[in-house]
Design a protein around this motif. Structure first.
Motif, PDB file in Angstrom:
ATOM      1  N   PHE A 147      22.863  -3.079   1.897  1.00 31.01           N
ATOM      2  CA  PHE A 147      21.844  -3.881   2.576  1.00 31.01           C
ATOM      3  C   PHE A 147      22.257  -5.360   2.628  1.00 31.01           C
ATOM      4  N   ASN A 148      22.750  -5.896   1.516  1.00 34.02           N
ATOM      5  CA  ASN A 148      23.204  -7.295   1.492  1.00 34.02           C
ATOM      6  C   ASN A 148      24.445  -7.499   2.340  1.00 34.02           C
ATOM      7  N   PHE A 149      25.340  -6.506   2.339  1.00 37.44           N
ATOM      8  CA  PHE A 149      26.569  -6.617   3.125  1.00 37.44           C
ATOM      9  C   PHE A 149      26.283  -6.595   4.622  1.00 37.44           C
ATOM     10  N   LEU A 150      25.433  -5.657   5.070  1.00 37.01           N
ATOM     11  CA  LEU A 150      25.094  -5.581   6.491  1.00 37.01           C
ATOM     12  C   LEU A 150      24.251  -6.775   6.929  1.00 37.01           C
ATOM     13  N   GLY A 151      23.435  -7.302   6.014  1.00 40.33           N
ATOM     14  CA  GLY A 151      22.595  -8.445   6.367  1.00 40.33           C
ATOM     15  C   GLY A 151      23.361  -9.718   6.646  1.00 40.33           C
ATOM     16  N   THR A 158      18.906  -6.841  10.931  1.00 36.16           N
ATOM     17  CA  THR A 158      18.837  -6.646   9.485  1.00 36.16           C
ATOM     18  C   THR A 158      18.135  -5.316   9.215  1.00 36.16           C
ATOM     19  N   TYR A 159      18.915  -4.335   8.819  1.00 37.12           N
ATOM     20  CA  TYR A 159      18.370  -3.010   8.541  1.00 37.12           C
ATOM     21  C   TYR A 159      17.740  -2.994   7.154  1.00 37.12           C
ATOM     22  N   PRO A 160      16.487  -2.588   7.029  1.00 39.20           N
ATOM     23  CA  PRO A 160      15.885  -2.481   5.697  1.00 39.20           C
ATOM     24  C   PRO A 160      16.525  -1.364   4.877  1.00 39.20           C
ATOM     25  N   GLN A 161      16.335  -1.420   3.581  1.00 37.48           N
ATOM     26  CA  GLN A 161      16.950  -0.438   2.696  1.00 37.48           C
ATOM     27  C   GLN A 161      16.434   0.973   2.972  1.00 37.48           C
ATOM     28  N   GLU A 162      15.149   1.096   3.291  1.00 42.84           N
ATOM     29  CA  GLU A 162      14.599   2.423   3.567  1.00 42.84           C
ATOM     30  C   GLU A 162      15.228   3.041   4.809  1.00 42.84           C
ATOM     31  N   GLY A 211      33.888  -3.696   3.609  1.00 44.00           N
ATOM     32  CA  GLY A 211      33.910  -2.828   4.785  1.00 44.00           C
ATOM     33  C   GLY A 211      33.110  -1.579   4.523  1.00 44.00           C
ATOM     34  N   PHE A 212      32.541  -1.023   5.573  1.00 42.26           N
ATOM     35  CA  PHE A 212      31.694   0.162   5.411  1.00 42.26           C
ATOM     36  C   PHE A 212      31.622   0.920   6.719  1.00 42.26           C
ATOM     37  N   ILE A 213      31.562   2.251   6.600  1.00 43.03           N
ATOM     38  CA  ILE A 213      31.332   3.147   7.735  1.00 43.03           C
ATOM     39  C   ILE A 213      30.663   4.404   7.204  1.00 43.03           C
ATOM     40  N   ALA A 214      29.745   4.960   7.976  1.00 45.79           N
ATOM     41  CA  ALA A 214      29.004   6.152   7.558  1.00 45.79           C
ATOM     42  C   ALA A 214      28.955   7.145   8.699  1.00 45.79           C
ATOM     43  N   VAL A 253      28.543   8.788  13.936  1.00 45.85           N
ATOM     44  CA  VAL A 253      29.147   7.665  13.221  1.00 45.85           C
ATOM     45  C   VAL A 253      28.274   6.429  13.426  1.00 45.85           C
ATOM     46  N   ASN A 254      28.027   5.712  12.326  1.00 47.81           N
ATOM     47  CA  ASN A 254      27.134   4.557  12.386  1.00 47.81           C
ATOM     48  C   ASN A 254      27.545   3.546  11.319  1.00 47.81           C
ATOM     49  N   PHE A 255      27.028   2.318  11.446  1.00 50.93           N
ATOM     50  CA  PHE A 255      27.199   1.239  10.468  1.00 50.93           C
ATOM     51  C   PHE A 255      28.665   0.862  10.249  1.00 50.93           C
ATOM     52  N   LEU A 256      29.452   0.862  11.314  1.00 53.09           N
ATOM     53  CA  LEU A 256      30.830   0.368  11.193  1.00 53.09           C
ATOM     54  C   LEU A 256      30.792  -1.159  11.096  1.00 53.09           C
TER      55      LEU A 256
END
Length: 376
Positions: free
Chosen positions: A62-66, A80-84, A113-116, A134-137
């Protein structure tokens, strides 16, 4: 004879130049060719599998994407994606930490870096095939020019190929040449004073001065709880589209449920006789050009199971509920409602667009009205 040879050569060249069918896969991958070891990383970087059940790791993402995720072209705001919502998108049915991939330094604490990706079943007309979503690259801003994006995507494709998945679905806001569907966003301002304060619009653009007063006079009951029962004939509803996801019981209860402050579901809320059911999600936007942290609160239409005629009758009541809940903008993706109806209700066509892409599969372009795919 010379005349015949000349035209026979022309016909052969035409047959060779004819494009292949766009419904065929680009390549098939054998499991023997997929390497069991992960790709090597430079600069003392290591791969890290993320388990969304650990709240500490979800908070780090959450902090990284924010601080590093999608921004608009003018660098005015960031999603800004919430944690939920992050946990809901990552921890889907049949999830595994093997597909939630992060990058860290050996001695570092934070992600750079992150990918899901999650496993889904896609139905296109009469074709049913397993795929991945695939999301959140995302990469940290300082490392984006180091060429780590390609290595991150290669490692994710290697892990998906090891599970037998060779197709992947993803979305972009950029204009890529090949896309299945290209949808525009339509915006309806709810709180004009707040939008004018942030510089998104000016109040002089609206001709009716008492726009807010005349629109929100309808009295609606207070939203105490979200009524979520299984809508009848859900599969029949999705069969109207050319392409859509397959939802079984587990996936339906996962994606179509109420999450306080994030996902809102309405079913027969305005009329007991008529079947009105739709789902929405909120995604705050952090405004970057302000010294203090200010947030804009839009709400997006996620899925609509009701008939368009019934929504048109109760559309004012629906908007009044959103205004009472404190949202600033109501956003709808193209295809959920007709364009003439949107323009009639003071919607505006946005400058940005959302494009759906398939990796390792080619299709003909699909009309936004025939699109049943949903993405956060």
């Amino acid at each position: 004879k010379i005349f015949f040879k000349f035209f026979s050569m022309r016909l052969k060249n035409r047959k060779q130049r004819q494009p292949k069918s766009k419904r065929k896969r680009l390549k098939d991958i054998r499991l023997n060719t997929v390497s069991c070891k992960s790709n090597l990383m430079p600069f003392h970087l290591r791969w890290y599998d993320l388990n969304p059940k650990l709240l500490r790791l979800v908070n780090e993402i959450f902090n990284f994407l924010g601080t590093n995720y999608i921004e608009d072209s003018d660098c005015f705001f960031r999603l800004t994606y919430p944690q939920e919502l992050i946990k809901l998108a990552i921890q889907a049915p049949n999830w595994c930490s093997f597909l939630n991939l992060g990058i860290r330094f050996e001695r570092g604490r934070f992600f750079i870096g992150f990918i899901a990706s999650i496993l889904v079943e896609i139905i296109y007309k009469n074709l049913f095939f397993p795929s991945a979503e695939v999301n959140f690259l995302c990469l940290e801003k300082k490392i984006r020019k180091k060429g780590l994006v390609s290595s991150l995507i290669k490692e994710e494709t290697r892990r998906l190929n090891s599970l037998g998945i060779i197709q992947a679905l993803y979305t972009t806001g950029l204009a890529f040449p090949e896309s299945i569907v290209k949808c525009k966003y339509f915006h309806l301002p709810l709180n004009h004073l707040r939008l004018a304060r942030f510089g998104f619009q000016s109040l002089s653009e609206f001709k009716p001065r008492n726009y807010n007063q005349t629109l929100w006079k309808i009295k609606t009951p207070y939203l105490n709880s979200f009524l979520l029962n299984i809508p009848k004939n859900v599969r029949f509803f999705f069969s109207k589209f050319k392409i859509y996801k397959f939802f079984d019981k587990k996936s339906y209860f996962h994606w179509f449920k109420s999450v306080p402050g994030v996902i809102f579901g309405f079913e027969n809320f305005f009329s007991k006789e008529r079947n009105i059911s739709f789902f929405l999600y909120s995604l705050p936007n952090k405004i970057l050009k302000r010294k203090k942290e200010f947030f804009l609160f839009p709400i997006y239409l996620y899925q609509n199971f009701s008939e368009k005629k019934e929504i048109k009758k109760f559309f004012d009541k629906i908007l009044s509920v959103f205004y009472q809940m404190g949202f600033d903008v109501f956003n709808i993706l193209e295809g959920n409602l007709d364009r003439p109806f949107l323009f009639q209700n003071h919607f505006r066509e946005g400058t940005g667009s959302l494009q759906f892409h398939f990796f390792n599969w080619k299709y003909h372009n699909i009309n936004p009205r025939e699109n049943g795919l949903v993405f956060f």
